[in-house]
Design a protein around this motif. Structure first.
Motif, PDB file in Angstrom:
ATOM      1  N   THR A 173       0.838  -1.047  -0.139  1.00  0.00           N
ATOM      2  CA  THR A 173      -0.289  -0.387   0.006  1.00  0.00           C
ATOM      3  C   THR A 173       0.520   1.119  -0.225  1.00  0.00           C
ATOM      4  N   THR A 174       1.936   1.194   0.100  1.00  0.00           N
ATOM      5  CA  THR A 174       2.808   2.071   0.350  1.00  0.00           C
ATOM      6  C   THR A 174       4.532   2.671  -0.261  1.00  0.00           C
ATOM      7  N   LYS A 175       4.639   3.923  -0.937  1.00  0.00           N
ATOM      8  CA  LYS A 175       6.109   3.606  -1.346  1.00  0.00           C
ATOM      9  C   LYS A 175       6.687   4.886  -1.258  1.00  0.00           C
ATOM     10  N   THR A 176       7.464   5.004  -1.204  1.00  0.00           N
ATOM     11  CA  THR A 176       8.358   6.330  -0.517  1.00  0.00           C
ATOM     12  C   THR A 176       9.114   7.054  -2.028  1.00  0.00           C
ATOM     13  N   PHE A 177       8.934   7.842  -2.026  1.00  0.00           N
ATOM     14  CA  PHE A 177       8.972   8.945  -3.433  1.00  0.00           C
ATOM     15  C   PHE A 177      10.713  10.023  -3.055  1.00  0.00           C
ATOM     16  N   ARG A 178      11.782   9.356  -3.715  1.00  0.00           N
ATOM     17  CA  ARG A 178      13.067  10.083  -3.135  1.00  0.00           C
ATOM     18  C   ARG A 178      13.214  11.363  -3.695  1.00  0.00           C
ATOM     19  N   LEU A 179      13.477  12.623  -3.840  1.00  0.00           N
ATOM     20  CA  LEU A 179      12.695  14.080  -4.297  1.00  0.00           C
ATOM     21  C   LEU A 179      13.982  14.663  -4.273  1.00  0.00           C
ATOM     22  N   ARG A 180      14.975  15.203  -5.542  1.00  0.00           N
ATOM     23  CA  ARG A 180      15.896  15.887  -5.126  1.00  0.00           C
ATOM     24  C   ARG A 180      15.816  17.338  -5.777  1.00  0.00           C
ATOM     25  N   LYS A 181      16.678  18.015  -5.505  1.00  0.00           N
ATOM     26  CA  LYS A 181      16.397  19.451  -5.561  1.00  0.00           C
ATOM     27  C   LYS A 181      17.151  19.055  -7.352  1.00  0.00           C
ATOM     28  N   THR A 182      16.044  19.729  -8.002  1.00  0.00           N
ATOM     29  CA  THR A 182      16.655  19.740  -9.615  1.00  0.00           C
ATOM     30  C   THR A 182      17.377  20.987  -9.845  1.00  0.00           C
ATOM     31  N   GLY A 183      18.038  20.526 -11.082  1.00  0.00           N
ATOM     32  CA  GLY A 183      19.393  20.715 -11.148  1.00  0.00           C
ATOM     33  C   GLY A 183      20.600  20.513 -10.600  1.00  0.00           C
ATOM     34  N   GLY A 184      20.351  20.087  -9.131  1.00  0.00           N
ATOM     35  CA  GLY A 184      21.683  19.903  -7.755  1.00  0.00           C
ATOM     36  C   GLY A 184      21.595  20.359  -7.221  1.00  0.00           C
ATOM     37  N   GLY A 185      22.325  20.083  -6.111  1.00  0.00           N
ATOM     38  CA  GLY A 185      22.538  20.714  -5.005  1.00  0.00           C
ATOM     39  C   GLY A 185      21.420  20.493  -3.877  1.00  0.00           C
ATOM     40  N   PRO A 186      22.439  21.337  -2.502  1.00  0.00           N
ATOM     41  CA  PRO A 186      21.445  20.805  -1.243  1.00  0.00           C
ATOM     42  C   PRO A 186      19.953  21.368  -1.268  1.00  0.00           C
ATOM     43  N   LEU A 187      19.287  20.658  -0.111  1.00  0.00           N
ATOM     44  CA  LEU A 187      17.816  21.010  -0.318  1.00  0.00           C
ATOM     45  C   LEU A 187      17.781  21.917   0.758  1.00  0.00           C
ATOM     46  N   PRO A 188      16.686  23.224   1.534  1.00  0.00           N
ATOM     47  CA  PRO A 188      16.529  23.164   2.415  1.00  0.00           C
ATOM     48  C   PRO A 188      16.926  22.609   3.948  1.00  0.00           C
ATOM     49  N   PRO A 189      17.343  22.874   5.049  1.00  0.00           N
ATOM     50  CA  PRO A 189      17.935  22.385   5.992  1.00  0.00           C
ATOM     51  C   PRO A 189      15.951  22.350   6.797  1.00  0.00           C
ATOM     52  N   PHE A 190      16.335  20.995   7.478  1.00  0.00           N
ATOM     53  CA  PHE A 190      14.590  21.307   7.978  1.00  0.00           C
ATOM     54  C   PHE A 190      14.803  20.029   9.922  1.00  0.00           C
ATOM     55  N   LEU A 191      13.625  19.420  10.362  1.00  0.00           N
ATOM     56  CA  LEU A 191      13.469  19.426  11.593  1.00  0.00           C
ATOM     57  C   LEU A 191      12.805  18.043  11.168  1.00  0.00           C
ATOM     58  N   ALA A 192      13.476  17.488  12.508  1.00  0.00           N
ATOM     59  CA  ALA A 192      12.491  16.044  12.214  1.00  0.00           C
ATOM     60  C   ALA A 192      11.404  16.143  12.451  1.00  0.00           C
ATOM     61  N   GLY A 193      10.720  15.573  11.489  1.00  0.00           N
ATOM     62  CA  GLY A 193       9.201  15.545  12.043  1.00  0.00           C
ATOM     63  C   GLY A 193       8.322  16.746  10.815  1.00  0.00           C
ATOM     64  N   GLN A 194       8.680  17.511  10.406  1.00  0.00           N
ATOM     65  CA  GLN A 194       8.586  18.454   9.085  1.00  0.00           C
ATOM     66  C   GLN A 194       8.136  18.181   8.195  1.00  0.00           C
ATOM     67  N   TYR A 195       7.392  18.944   7.137  1.00  0.00           N
ATOM     68  CA  TYR A 195       7.115  18.058   6.387  1.00  0.00           C
ATOM     69  C   TYR A 195       7.050  19.400   5.235  1.00  0.00           C
ATOM     70  N   ILE A 196       6.649  19.136   4.012  1.00  0.00           N
ATOM     71  CA  ILE A 196       6.610  20.074   2.878  1.00  0.00           C
ATOM     72  C   ILE A 196       5.324  19.517   2.231  1.00  0.00           C
ATOM     73  N   ASN A 197       4.742  21.156   1.459  1.00  0.00           N
ATOM     74  CA  ASN A 197       3.258  20.738   0.956  1.00  0.00           C
ATOM     75  C   ASN A 197       3.626  20.832  -0.410  1.00  0.00           C
ATOM     76  N   LEU A 198       3.243  19.263  -1.437  1.00  0.00           N
ATOM     77  CA  LEU A 198       3.631  18.726  -2.473  1.00  0.00           C
ATOM     78  C   LEU A 198       2.572  19.226  -3.182  1.00  0.00           C
ATOM     79  N   HIS A 199       3.057  20.003  -4.292  1.00  0.00           N
ATOM     80  CA  HIS A 199       1.867  20.582  -5.980  1.00  0.00           C
ATOM     81  C   HIS A 199       1.795  19.580  -6.188  1.00  0.00           C
ATOM     82  N   VAL A 200       0.589  19.134  -7.041  1.00  0.00           N
ATOM     83  CA  VAL A 200       0.375  18.080  -7.599  1.00  0.00           C
ATOM     84  C   VAL A 200      -0.789  18.107  -8.749  1.00  0.00           C
ATOM     85  N   GLN A 201      -0.927  18.361  -9.773  1.00  0.00           N
ATOM     86  CA  GLN A 201      -1.425  18.156 -10.949  1.00  0.00           C
ATOM     87  C   GLN A 201      -2.684  16.917 -10.771  1.00  0.00           C
ATOM     88  N   VAL A 202      -3.647  16.447 -10.718  1.00  0.00           N
ATOM     89  CA  VAL A 202      -4.525  15.609 -11.068  1.00  0.00           C
ATOM     90  C   VAL A 202      -5.607  16.376 -11.890  1.00  0.00           C
TER      91      VAL A 202
END
Length: 385
Positions: free
Chosen positions: A60-89
């Motif tokens: 029932t579950t998948k993990t999607f590994r997301l990298r910054k398009t073009g490379g480089g480090p992503l912004p820091p976060f604290l364990a437990g935080q989230y991102i709001n993913l924009h999706v076209q359905v």
């Protein structure tokens, strides 16, 4: 010389502090617009992400590994935080908040662990269509559901259900990667033993980390299951984790379980201030809320007029944010659960019902604002967005 404690929060903090000192020594005063150039990489309005890998976790579950398009480090976060993913359905532009399940130390990617939700528009779309190479946008990391060592102590209890294990996994990896002297007991509920997300990894980490204990609780045990079985109530919690005195307790799972678990924990004498729960989940449906007017059918239709835009019909039991998206008037929320207030609309006329999750401000009530993600029109309404 003692290192600046801010430098321990994220890579690059020393560079930001050095730039601030240079400006101060030069007698420069930062205008907010000038300072944003330094802050934007750490707190971006928008991230452009590419799916690097799709991992099948369970049926029932998948993990999607997301990298910054073009490379480089992503912004820091604290364990437990989230991102709001924009999706076209289909024709609808929408978004969903997903907790980051990877370690805060792995800045080259974010892992989002998504479980199929029956009838879920976004979860089903992601699980059925997303492949490596697909691109998404999102906001930056956000959320208040994280461990604060100054206030929360070093002995934690985490009660998770389903994909609610994602922020727990990030917290555990943070402990492992930084060799933190922190104790954590995870009680993780799943429907079946063959659908436990991260089971092998969790068990391996529990064997390796002296301060980590993991208990699996199953709702539909098979004949071979010898572990704990639901319901997860005060009696079972006590038997698995022992005394709760002084321990910070985290809840993440189906929102309909929060009220029950909070009641069970407080009945054990655990103070409410020592209980934290994740807010970025979908709110309890209005028909299941005891405050919903008994004489109003959630399936009944009402009319919504958006000033200067259009008028459309919608069922009372659908939140106004989704109805606006369906009618080509998307908002820009971060949580979709009443916490962030970024999807506020002003109710000019008519009556609106707010789910219990709504974090209304005094100004919202005074000036007639509704958090559209957890607002349901009881009557015909006119709104301004």
């Amino acid at each position: 010389m003692t290192a600046n404690p801010l430098a321990l929060l994220f890579d690059g903090a020393d560079d930001v502090l050095a730039a601030m000192r240079r400006r101060e020594e030069a007698g420069e005063v930062d205008h907010p617009a000038d300072a944003w150039g330094d802050l934007e990489p750490l707190h971006p309005r928008r991230l452009d992400l590419t799916v690097a890998e799709v991992v099948d976790e369970t049926v029932t579950t998948k993990t999607f590994r997301l990298r910054k398009t073009g490379g480089g480090p992503l912004p820091p976060f604290l364990a437990g935080q989230y991102i709001n993913l924009h999706v076209q359905v289909g024709d609808v532009r929408t978004s969903r908040a997903f907790s980051i399940s990877s370690s805060p130390n792995a800045r080259e990617h974010y892992d989002l662990t998504v479980r199929r939700l029956p009838g879920g528009r976004v979860s089903n779309h992601l699980l059925d269509t997303t492949e490596a190479g697909d691109r998404f946008t999102s906001g930056g990391p956000i959320g208040t559901f994280f461990h604060d060592p100054l206030y929360h102590g070093d002995d934690l209890v985490f009660l998770a259900g389903g994909s609610g294990v994602a922020p727990a996994m990030s917290m555990i990896k943070d402990i492992a990667d930084n060799n933190l002297a922190r104790r954590m007991t995870l009680v993780y509920g799943s429907r079946r033993a063959d659908d436990v997300i991260f089971r092998e990894e969790l068990d391996e980490l529990a064997d390796r980390l002296p301060g980590l204990t993991v208990h699996h609780v199953i709702a539909q045990p098979g004949p071979d299951w010898t572990g704990a079985v639901t319901p997860l109530d005060g009696k079972l919690i006590t038997s698995l984790v022992g005394p709760l005195a002084g321990r910070m307790t985290y809840l993440c799972g189906p929102p309909g379980k929060y009220e029950f678990l909070i009641d069970e924990l407080t009945a054990l004498g655990h103070p409410r201030r020592r209980i934290r729960y994740e807010d970025n989940s979908v709110a309890v449906q209005p028909g299941d809320d005891p405050r919903w007017p008994a004489d109003l059918d959630p399936a009944g239709t009402v009319s919504v007029t958006v000033r200067g835009r259009k008028t459309f019909a919608m069922p009372r039991g659908q939140n106004m944010l989704e109805a606006l998206e369906d009618n080509g008037i998307p908002q820009e929320p971060s949580c979709r659960s009443g916490e962030c207030s970024l999807c506020r609309v002003r109710v000019c006329s008519g009556e609106v019902f707010h789910a219990q999750e709504a974090k209304l401000r005094m100004a919202d009530t005074k000036f007639g604002f509704a958090h559209s993600c957890v607002a349901y029109p009881l009557t015909d309404v006119e709104i301004d967005v």
